[in-house]
Scaffold this motif. Structure first.
Motif, PDB file in Angstrom:
ATOM      1  N   GLU A 157       0.852  -1.197   0.000  1.00  8.97           N
ATOM      2  CA  GLU A 157       0.000   0.000   0.000  1.00  8.97           C
ATOM      3  C   GLU A 157       0.876   1.231   0.000  1.00  8.97           C
ATOM      4  O   GLU A 157       1.955   1.247   0.584  1.00  8.97           O
ATOM      5  CB  GLU A 157      -0.899  -0.035   1.232  1.00  8.97           C
ATOM      6  CG  GLU A 157      -1.594   1.263   1.563  1.00  8.97           C
ATOM      7  CD  GLU A 157      -0.778   2.082   2.547  1.00  8.97           C
ATOM      8  OE1 GLU A 157      -0.565   3.277   2.259  1.00  8.97           O
ATOM      9  OE2 GLU A 157      -0.352   1.542   3.578  1.00  8.97           O
ATOM     10  N   GLU A 168      -1.338   8.019  -1.700  1.00 13.24           N
ATOM     11  CA  GLU A 168      -1.179   8.877  -2.874  1.00 13.24           C
ATOM     12  C   GLU A 168      -1.508  10.334  -2.583  1.00 13.24           C
ATOM     13  O   GLU A 168      -0.872  11.231  -3.105  1.00 13.24           O
ATOM     14  CB  GLU A 168      -2.049   8.383  -4.028  1.00 13.24           C
ATOM     15  CG  GLU A 168      -1.567   7.091  -4.629  1.00 13.24           C
ATOM     16  CD  GLU A 168      -2.263   6.771  -5.933  1.00 13.24           C
ATOM     17  OE1 GLU A 168      -3.405   7.220  -6.170  1.00 13.24           O
ATOM     18  OE2 GLU A 168      -1.641   6.064  -6.744  1.00 13.24           O
ATOM     19  N   LYS A 171      -3.344   3.521  -2.476  1.00 16.91           N
ATOM     20  CA  LYS A 171      -3.264   2.599  -3.612  1.00 16.91           C
ATOM     21  C   LYS A 171      -2.814   1.248  -3.070  1.00 16.91           C
ATOM     22  O   LYS A 171      -1.803   1.165  -2.372  1.00 16.91           O
ATOM     23  CB  LYS A 171      -2.253   3.117  -4.635  1.00 16.91           C
ATOM     24  CG  LYS A 171      -2.058   2.187  -5.812  1.00 16.91           C
ATOM     25  CD  LYS A 171      -1.023   2.746  -6.766  1.00 16.91           C
ATOM     26  CE  LYS A 171      -0.774   1.799  -7.921  1.00 16.91           C
ATOM     27  NZ  LYS A 171       0.263   2.305  -8.821  1.00 16.91           N
ATOM     28  N   VAL A 220      -5.845  -2.088 -10.887  1.00 19.48           N
ATOM     29  CA  VAL A 220      -5.927  -0.869 -10.082  1.00 19.48           C
ATOM     30  C   VAL A 220      -6.886  -1.137  -8.935  1.00 19.48           C
ATOM     31  O   VAL A 220      -7.993  -1.642  -9.150  1.00 19.48           O
ATOM     32  CB  VAL A 220      -6.468   0.323 -10.908  1.00 19.48           C
ATOM     33  CG1 VAL A 220      -6.684   1.545 -10.026  1.00 19.48           C
ATOM     34  CG2 VAL A 220      -5.557   0.643 -12.074  1.00 19.48           C
ATOM     35  N   LYS A 274      -7.725   1.381  -5.668  1.00 18.25           N
ATOM     36  CA  LYS A 274      -7.454   2.550  -4.829  1.00 18.25           C
ATOM     37  C   LYS A 274      -8.663   2.760  -3.943  1.00 18.25           C
ATOM     38  O   LYS A 274      -9.793   2.506  -4.347  1.00 18.25           O
ATOM     39  CB  LYS A 274      -7.279   3.817  -5.670  1.00 18.25           C
ATOM     40  CG  LYS A 274      -6.078   3.804  -6.560  1.00 18.25           C
ATOM     41  CD  LYS A 274      -5.985   5.116  -7.313  1.00 18.25           C
ATOM     42  CE  LYS A 274      -4.823   5.084  -8.285  1.00 18.25           C
ATOM     43  NZ  LYS A 274      -4.658   6.376  -8.954  1.00 18.25           N
TER      44      LYS A 274
END
Length: 165
Positions: free
Chosen positions: A84, A87, A99, A111, A113
């Protein structure tokens, strides 16, 4: 605690990418809840029974956007791992974006997030909003509803912990 599930899709390829979100009402203030994520993320393994191990993988500070952490946790009854990275941290809006990648998460999502935003409610308490943005590796992978459930349970447990402190 109020739990509301809602789903939004990012694009016309609804089978592979989208967003799912939930909002929960808690008793703790927005600042108290949010600050736990911004200042004491490394204590989550001591607060949540679903998190088994956390360790700093890269970097010197748990809360630096350049640092990478390794997490081991249970989701859907299965021990799961991921890395992790934070961001975005917007203290004014009480918004943080994480993320998740590699490990078991990387096998399911290109992806993944999650955005966490906390706002005070009139009359006390606050509203916690979790939004998961995802792109699946293939159509056989489920949207991350289990992560919404994980976030909802974590919210409840963190709120109880903060109210005892």
């Amino acid at each position: 605690m109020c739990l509301i599930f809602s789903v939004w899709f990012l694009n016309s390829d609804m089978a592979l990418s989208g967003k799912v979100s939930t909002e929960l009402e808690i008793q703790a203030t927005a600042a108290k809840f949010f600050n736990l994520f911004v200042e004491r993320l490394h204590h989550f393994q001591n607060i949540l029974d679903t998190i088994h191990e956390t360790k700093l993988h890269e970097g010197d500070d748990w809360h630096d956007t350049r640092s990478v952490k390794h997490w081991t946790y249970t989701i859907d009854g299965k021990v799961t791992t991921c890395k992790e990275k934070i961001e975005v941290v917007d203290v004014e809006k009480k918004l943080i974006t994480f993320k998740l990648f590699d490990g078991d998460v990387g096998k399911q999502y290109k992806v993944l997030k999650f955005h966490l935003q906390v706002n005070d409610k009139d009359g006390g308490g606050s509203v916690v909003k979790w939004t998961y943005e995802y792109e699946k590796v293939n159509e056989d992978v489920a949207a991350p509803y289990s992560y919404l459930e994980f976030g909802a349970k974590a919210t409840k447990d963190i709120d109880a912990h903060l109210l005892q402190a």
